[in-house]
Design a protein around this motif. Structure first.
Motif, PDB file in Angstrom:
ATOM      1  N   PRO A   1       0.853  -1.193   0.000  1.00 53.40           N
ATOM      2  CA  PRO A   1       0.000   0.000   0.000  1.00 53.40           C
ATOM      3  C   PRO A   1       0.885   1.238   0.000  1.00 53.40           C
ATOM      4  O   PRO A   1       2.077   1.166  -0.333  1.00 53.40           O
ATOM      5  CB  PRO A   1      -0.757  -0.153   1.321  1.00 53.40           C
ATOM      6  CG  PRO A   1       0.273  -0.781   2.227  1.00 53.40           C
ATOM      7  CD  PRO A   1       1.134  -1.673   1.357  1.00 53.40           C
ATOM      8  N   GLY A   2       0.348   2.379   0.401  1.00 56.47           N
ATOM      9  CA  GLY A   2       1.189   3.540   0.658  1.00 56.47           C
ATOM     10  C   GLY A   2       2.185   3.199   1.752  1.00 56.47           C
ATOM     11  O   GLY A   2       2.062   2.175   2.425  1.00 56.47           O
ATOM     12  N   PRO A   3       3.183   4.049   1.986  1.00 58.83           N
ATOM     13  CA  PRO A   3       4.337   3.638   2.783  1.00 58.83           C
ATOM     14  C   PRO A   3       4.234   3.836   4.285  1.00 58.83           C
ATOM     15  O   PRO A   3       5.256   3.870   4.970  1.00 58.83           O
ATOM     16  CB  PRO A   3       5.450   4.515   2.207  1.00 58.83           C
ATOM     17  CG  PRO A   3       4.746   5.781   1.828  1.00 58.83           C
ATOM     18  CD  PRO A   3       3.400   5.358   1.334  1.00 58.83           C
ATOM     19  N   THR A   4       3.035   3.965   4.837  1.00 59.42           N
ATOM     20  CA  THR A   4       2.911   4.152   6.278  1.00 59.42           C
ATOM     21  C   THR A   4       2.002   3.095   6.888  1.00 59.42           C
ATOM     22  O   THR A   4       1.251   2.406   6.183  1.00 59.42           O
ATOM     23  CB  THR A   4       2.342   5.541   6.624  1.00 59.42           C
ATOM     24  OG1 THR A   4       0.967   5.593   6.226  1.00 59.42           O
ATOM     25  CG2 THR A   4       3.107   6.646   5.922  1.00 59.42           C
ATOM     26  N   GLY A   5       2.050   2.994   8.213  1.00 61.96           N
ATOM     27  CA  GLY A   5       1.257   1.992   8.904  1.00 61.96           C
ATOM     28  C   GLY A   5      -0.229   2.141   8.674  1.00 61.96           C
ATOM     29  O   GLY A   5      -0.948   1.154   8.460  1.00 61.96           O
TER      30      GLY A   5
ATOM     31  N   LYS B   1       6.680   0.564   9.955  1.00 57.43           N
ATOM     32  CA  LYS B   1       7.724   0.991  10.877  1.00 57.43           C
ATOM     33  C   LYS B   1       9.083   0.380  10.535  1.00 57.43           C
ATOM     34  O   LYS B   1       9.769   0.866   9.645  1.00 57.43           O
ATOM     35  CB  LYS B   1       7.308   0.717  12.328  1.00 57.43           C
ATOM     36  CG  LYS B   1       6.192   1.669  12.813  1.00 57.43           C
ATOM     37  CD  LYS B   1       6.010   1.625  14.285  1.00 57.43           C
ATOM     38  CE  LYS B   1       4.883   2.532  14.776  1.00 57.43           C
ATOM     39  NZ  LYS B   1       5.200   3.962  14.713  1.00 57.43           N
ATOM     40  N   SER B   2       9.496  -0.715  11.191  1.00 52.34           N
ATOM     41  CA  SER B   2      10.851  -1.226  11.019  1.00 52.34           C
ATOM     42  C   SER B   2      11.020  -2.208   9.877  1.00 52.34           C
ATOM     43  O   SER B   2      12.086  -2.808   9.746  1.00 52.34           O
ATOM     44  CB  SER B   2      11.343  -1.869  12.326  1.00 52.34           C
ATOM     45  OG  SER B   2      11.801  -0.883  13.223  1.00 52.34           O
ATOM     46  N   ILE B   3      10.001  -2.372   9.028  1.00 54.29           N
ATOM     47  CA  ILE B   3      10.169  -3.316   7.926  1.00 54.29           C
ATOM     48  C   ILE B   3      11.265  -2.847   6.965  1.00 54.29           C
ATOM     49  O   ILE B   3      11.972  -3.667   6.361  1.00 54.29           O
ATOM     50  CB  ILE B   3       8.834  -3.571   7.180  1.00 54.29           C
ATOM     51  CG1 ILE B   3       8.981  -4.705   6.165  1.00 54.29           C
ATOM     52  CG2 ILE B   3       8.310  -2.320   6.537  1.00 54.29           C
ATOM     53  CD1 ILE B   3       9.381  -6.033   6.762  1.00 54.29           C
ATOM     54  N   SER B   4      11.480  -1.532   6.818  1.00 61.48           N
ATOM     55  CA  SER B   4      12.550  -1.053   5.937  1.00 61.48           C
ATOM     56  C   SER B   4      13.914  -1.174   6.597  1.00 61.48           C
ATOM     57  O   SER B   4      14.938  -1.123   5.912  1.00 61.48           O
ATOM     58  CB  SER B   4      12.315   0.403   5.529  1.00 61.48           C
ATOM     59  OG  SER B   4      12.720   1.293   6.554  1.00 61.48           O
ATOM     60  N   GLY B   5      13.931  -1.292   7.920  1.00 60.12           N
ATOM     61  CA  GLY B   5      15.177  -1.472   8.648  1.00 60.12           C
ATOM     62  C   GLY B   5      15.964  -0.211   8.899  1.00 60.12           C
ATOM     63  O   GLY B   5      16.815  -0.180   9.782  1.00 60.12           O
ATOM     64  N   TYR B   6      15.700   0.853   8.159  1.00 63.88           N
ATOM     65  CA  TYR B   6      16.561   2.036   8.179  1.00 63.88           C
ATOM     66  C   TYR B   6      15.801   3.313   8.518  1.00 63.88           C
ATOM     67  O   TYR B   6      16.369   4.391   8.523  1.00 63.88           O
ATOM     68  CB  TYR B   6      17.235   2.173   6.809  1.00 63.88           C
ATOM     69  CG  TYR B   6      18.506   2.987   6.794  1.00 63.88           C
ATOM     70  CD1 TYR B   6      19.675   2.483   7.347  1.00 63.88           C
ATOM     71  CD2 TYR B   6      18.538   4.252   6.201  1.00 63.88           C
ATOM     72  CE1 TYR B   6      20.847   3.223   7.316  1.00 63.88           C
ATOM     73  CE2 TYR B   6      19.711   4.995   6.173  1.00 63.88           C
ATOM     74  CZ  TYR B   6      20.874   4.482   6.732  1.00 63.88           C
ATOM     75  OH  TYR B   6      22.038   5.205   6.708  1.00 63.88           O
ATOM     76  N   GLY B   7      14.504   3.165   8.753  1.00 65.30           N
ATOM     77  CA  GLY B   7      13.689   4.342   9.001  1.00 65.30           C
ATOM     78  C   GLY B   7      13.096   4.944   7.751  1.00 65.30           C
ATOM     79  O   GLY B   7      12.449   6.007   7.816  1.00 65.30           O
ATOM     80  N   LEU B   8      13.277   4.294   6.598  1.00 62.65           N
ATOM     81  CA  LEU B   8      12.676   4.784   5.359  1.00 62.65           C
ATOM     82  C   LEU B   8      11.213   4.367   5.298  1.00 62.65           C
ATOM     83  O   LEU B   8      10.853   3.272   5.754  1.00 62.65           O
ATOM     84  CB  LEU B   8      13.421   4.221   4.147  1.00 62.65           C
ATOM     85  CG  LEU B   8      14.885   4.641   4.010  1.00 62.65           C
ATOM     86  CD1 LEU B   8      15.533   3.921   2.831  1.00 62.65           C
ATOM     87  CD2 LEU B   8      14.991   6.152   3.828  1.00 62.65           C
ATOM     88  N   PRO B   9      10.343   5.196   4.725  1.00 65.80           N
ATOM     89  CA  PRO B   9       8.912   4.857   4.674  1.00 65.80           C
ATOM     90  C   PRO B   9       8.662   3.585   3.871  1.00 65.80           C
ATOM     91  O   PRO B   9       9.094   3.465   2.719  1.00 65.80           O
ATOM     92  CB  PRO B   9       8.284   6.080   3.993  1.00 65.80           C
ATOM     93  CG  PRO B   9       9.257   7.189   4.208  1.00 65.80           C
ATOM     94  CD  PRO B   9      10.608   6.544   4.193  1.00 65.80           C
TER      95      PRO B   9
END
Length: 430
Positions: free
Chosen positions: A110-114, A269-277
């Motif tokens: 989806p879009g990049p946020t929770g 949240k942490s799925i990108s590992g680096y704080g990226l959306p």
């Protein structure tokens, strides 16, 4: 060491800003468990981007992979077109995470946020069942857009919607009511009794540990019973693992120890590992019913996040991180228990699981005061709960033990200071 000039934020930024009010500093650099401020001070991070930085700040391997990708003119924006970065993430995620856990779920971006992930999950459950209402739970938090807000319990946040939030049925979460009250028997009775006034819902959404709601952890037995209830009534079970997932409570998925396989799983949240959306929704294959483009978003393909997310999966090729989280979680529990035993006058309640912990304080304003004192001592932490009554800890999963203990010592001194202040302000007995 000079104080940071925060005037620009007061003059130029909306009044809706919040964290800067709790942490009055201009932050400049960060590494691992430390954040450095313009004032010259280093802070121990017990906040971790509200759970978006489970592996700490600026992990070397993730940073190197990202810099190499950018330097090589890798695709930065691609919607849901095919890219090498996405292909590598999908294959590696299936190999490291899904397959070993017996999950054959499709990955929906989806879009990049929770809240985007939750909105997609709710829409899909309604499409799959042809029904409307969603069962959610007291003190739940699922996001700030209207659909997600409708299944959120916090009255303050709900009030910001400015219109009725419908198509939700709230049920008591786990131990919300007195001991002895069986919330799931109550839910099933409502479903089976034609006089209850409750229509058969489209699905059930739950957090295994309610992060914003007060660090309320459901037992694994309760989660297993909820899963079984949903199966009996053909209700899609949606687990919102946005804050509790990606190792925050120990295993990659917070629900793993319950032995369940939810129909739909929300991650961000942490799925990108680096704080990226980045956000994704895991969908049981037979429920993958959206037509092409039926749910989309301009930034649903964050290629740079795919790069770091793929690298972050190195933490999950064995159970080392899970064991570290469990061990460090015990360090926190022991420290919080010591604080509670020292200050019963604060009406303390130790809560949580893994590195998602907190101490509830029954004296109004005490938790907020503890977090403020901790910040003065060099630790960044926030409150949670409907009345900000819980001092909450979300340190990076990779924090060294000595840094964790140092931060906990700062927090313990903050509790001492607040307890002494409250005692001094208490009127003397007549």
């Amino acid at each position: 060491m000079t104080a940071p000039n925060l005037d620009v934020f007061e003059r130029r930024e909306s009044a809706v800003r919040s964290y800067i009010r709790s942490f009055p500093e201009i932050f400049t650099t960060a590494k691992g468990h430390l954040i450095h401020g313009e004032s010259g001070r280093a802070y121990i991070d017990f906040f971790a981007g509200a759970g978006a930085l489970n592996y700490g700040h600026n992990d070397d391997a993730m940073k190197a992979a990202l810099m190499e990708y950018v330097a090589g003119d890798g695709i930065a924006h691609a919607l849901d077109m095919g890219t090498g970065a996405k292909a590598r993430f999908l294959e590696r995620f299936h190999e490291v995470i899904l397959s070993p856990r017996g999950l054959e779920h499709k990955v929906l971006f989806p879009g990049p946020t929770g809240t985007n992930a939750v909105e997609a999950a709710l829409k899909l459950a309604r499409k799959v069942t042809g029904r409307e209402k969603i069962v959610s739970f007291t003190n739940a938090f699922h996001g700030m857009t209207l659909g997600s807000l409708a299944v959120t319990g916090n009255g303050f946040k709900r009030g910001g919607a400015g219109l009725p939030l419908d198509n939700t049925v709230f049920m008591p979460f786990a131990d919300f009511l007195d001991e002895g009250f069986d919330s799931l028997s109550y839910l099933e009775r409502m479903l089976e009794d034609g006089g209850s006034g409750m229509d058969l819902p489209a699905g059930v959404i739950v957090e295994t540990v309610q992060g914003e709601g007060g660090i309320n952890a459901a037992s694994f037995g309760w989660l297993k019973r909820l899963n079984d209830l949903c199966a009996r009534w053909n209700l899609p079970l949606i687990v919102d693992d946005i804050q509790a997932g990606c190792g925050r409570t120990g295993p990659f998925f917070s629900f793993e120890p319950a032995g369940i396989k939810p129909d739909i799983i929300c991650l961000s949240k942490s799925i990108s590992g680096y704080g990226l959306p980045m956000a994704l929704v895991l969908v049981r294959p037979d429920m993958d019913l959206f037509g092409p483009g039926e749910h989309n978003g301009t930034f649903r393909g964050n290629s740079m996040a795919f790069v770091t997310a793929t690298e972050a999966l190195r933490f999950w090729t064995d159970d080392s991180l899970t064991r570290d989280v469990e061990r460090r979680g015990q360090i926190i529990e022991d420290a919080l228990t010591a604080m509670a035993e020292k200050h019963p006058e604060l009406q303390p309640d130790v809560r949580g699981r893994g590195l998602m912990r907190g101490i509830g304080l029954g004296v109004a304003g005490a938790a907020e005061a503890v977090c403020a004192e901790a910040f003065k001592g060099g630790v960044i932490m926030e409150t949670s709960g409907p009345d900000s009554e819980v001092a909450k800890l979300l340190p990076p999963l990779t924090i060294p033990d000595e840094a964790l203990r140092e931060g906990l010592d700062v927090m313990a001194r903050a509790v001492d200071t607040v307890a002494a202040r409250i005692a001094s302000e208490k009127p003397a007995a007549a």
